[in-house]
Design an enzyme around this catalytic site. Sequence first.
Site, short mmCIF file in Angstrom:
data_model
loop_
_atom_site.label_atom_id
_atom_site.label_comp_id
_atom_site.label_asym_id
_atom_site.label_seq_id
_atom_site.Cartn_x
_atom_site.Cartn_y
_atom_site.Cartn_z
N ARG A 264 0.69 -1.18 -0.01
CA ARG A 264 -0.05 0.02 -0.06
C ARG A 264 0.98 1.29 0.15
O ARG A 264 1.60 1.41 0.93
CB ARG A 264 -0.74 -0.14 1.29
CG ARG A 264 -1.32 1.48 1.61
CD ARG A 264 -2.52 1.19 2.88
NE ARG A 264 -2.06 0.51 4.07
CZ ARG A 264 -1.28 1.24 4.93
NH1 ARG A 264 -0.87 2.32 4.75
NH2 ARG A 264 -1.12 0.49 6.11
N HIS A 268 -3.06 4.44 5.32
CA HIS A 268 -4.03 3.29 5.39
C HIS A 268 -5.35 4.05 4.97
O HIS A 268 -6.17 3.62 4.13
CB HIS A 268 -4.17 2.91 6.77
CG HIS A 268 -5.28 2.27 7.18
ND1 HIS A 268 -5.43 1.05 6.85
CD2 HIS A 268 -6.60 2.38 7.95
CE1 HIS A 268 -6.60 0.52 7.28
NE2 HIS A 268 -7.34 1.48 7.83
N TYR A 277 5.14 4.72 11.01
CA TYR A 277 5.46 3.42 11.29
C TYR A 277 6.12 2.75 10.13
O TYR A 277 6.63 1.48 10.07
CB TYR A 277 4.27 2.60 11.47
CG TYR A 277 2.97 2.97 10.46
CD1 TYR A 277 3.03 1.81 9.25
CD2 TYR A 277 2.17 3.66 10.77
CE1 TYR A 277 2.02 2.01 8.45
CE2 TYR A 277 1.24 3.75 9.81
CZ TYR A 277 1.03 3.16 8.69
OH TYR A 277 -0.13 3.22 7.98
C1 TPP Z 1 -13.62 -6.79 13.05
C2 TPP Z 1 -12.57 -5.42 13.08
N1 TPP Z 1 -11.54 -5.38 13.76
C3 TPP Z 1 -10.92 -4.19 13.78
C4 TPP Z 1 -11.08 -3.22 12.56
C5 TPP Z 1 -10.31 -2.11 12.64
N2 TPP Z 1 -9.50 -1.89 11.44
C6 TPP Z 1 -9.78 -1.31 10.45
S1 TPP Z 1 -8.81 -1.68 9.04
C7 TPP Z 1 -7.67 -2.58 9.98
C8 TPP Z 1 -6.41 -3.23 9.60
C9 TPP Z 1 -6.68 -4.13 8.38
O1 TPP Z 1 -5.59 -4.57 7.82
P1 TPP Z 1 -5.37 -5.52 6.42
O2 TPP Z 1 -6.77 -6.55 6.82
O3 TPP Z 1 -4.10 -5.96 6.16
O4 TPP Z 1 -6.26 -4.60 5.21
P2 TPP Z 1 -5.45 -3.34 4.61
O5 TPP Z 1 -6.20 -2.03 5.51
O6 TPP Z 1 -4.05 -3.41 4.88
O7 TPP Z 1 -6.19 -3.32 3.30
C10 TPP Z 1 -8.43 -2.80 11.31
C11 TPP Z 1 -7.58 -3.49 12.48
C12 TPP Z 1 -12.31 -3.40 11.80
N3 TPP Z 1 -12.72 -2.61 11.02
N4 TPP Z 1 -12.90 -4.93 11.88
#
Ligand code: TPP
Length: 363
Positions: A264, A268, A277
Amino acid sequence: MARTSLPARERSLLPTDEPLSLLTRTGEPVADPVLDMPGDDVLLELHRKMVVGRRFDTQATALTRQGRLAVYPSSRGQEACEVGAVLALREQDWLFPTYRDSVALVTRGVPAGETLTLLQGGWHLGYDPYEHRVGPQCTPLATNTLHAVGLAQAASLKGEDTVALVLVGDGATSEGDTHEALNFAGVWKAPVVFLVQNNGYAISVPMSKQNAAPSLAHKGVGYGVPSVLVDGNDPAAVYAVVRDAVRTAADGGGPTLIEALTYRVEAHTNADDATRYRDADEVAAWLDRDPVDRIEAYLTSKGLLDDARRAAVTAEAEAFAASVRDVMNTDVEVDPAELFAHVYAEPTRQLQEQAAMLAEELA
Ligand SMILES: Cc1ncc(C[n+]2csc(CCOP(=O)(O)OP(=O)(O)O)c2C)c(N)n1
């Protein structure tokens, strides 16, 4: 345990040690013993949709700065996954995306304004899932894995020729839902394809803090699900592995877990400061592996992409961005009371109380 000492069945489920690829980072073709290079028409379409998708992404990011979008999770750098996977689907297949996958939706043909309604905060869901065969963009991590397996299994029981593709990030693979979904997909041999876009981080949490396996693809073996590791910045390879996995699923061969190694490039979301980070050198190293540059280099060297076609694609992308601006710069009339509609067929007492409280506050 060495790979060669594993029983044949387990060995067949494991990914290759190196990610599969069909194009080097500078766009030279790689001969792969298993994967076929997509045809010229597909490669040109991959390029076109990736250029349009990237322009859409930068436009959506700009709209957050203008206050027209509440939030936007950019997928810049991940276009090979977003576009490659969607183009590998057939019309009758379903896509189950996350909040990061707006470019996948647009590639699937969901109008941009309808795609962005959720992130604008205008409505729960701006598009009709049945019209485009695209499930709701989910913000709770990994819930879409269960929806995809449920739909795929239901379609299979009904005798329909439908495959479900679910997109998740690396972080979402740490959620229980992903494990439950993989388990039953394996047991039922459901026609579902899991594509993990491993972009290195779950917000600020790096892969090393949430995964002890050699790769995320290794996790398929425990569920009896064959797994593939692919270069996620290689659009030709992503298209080819997803297309093969869709064919396998459609032919009754069951699910596949694909891990695509990507990055990415942006933060975020627009609300995140990624410099806290990760360092600039890391980002620069990945910019060097840009998926759009890669396919452009290949198509140009093959004589398939000339200045005229490149200009036409750029013009199409600009026109698309202008149409996105037009839609998003039009004020929508939102009735706050509608927030409570369609949550339950019969609204619960709590929801009715909350709706009444809101109405009182707004009066
Ligand atoms: C069940 C749940 N727990 C925590 C969150 C908070 N949260 C939003 S995005 C994220 C990280 C997700 O990372 P990843 O799956 O690697 O996807 P990316 O954003 O990198 O595409 C978190 C922990 C959430 N949206 N849903």
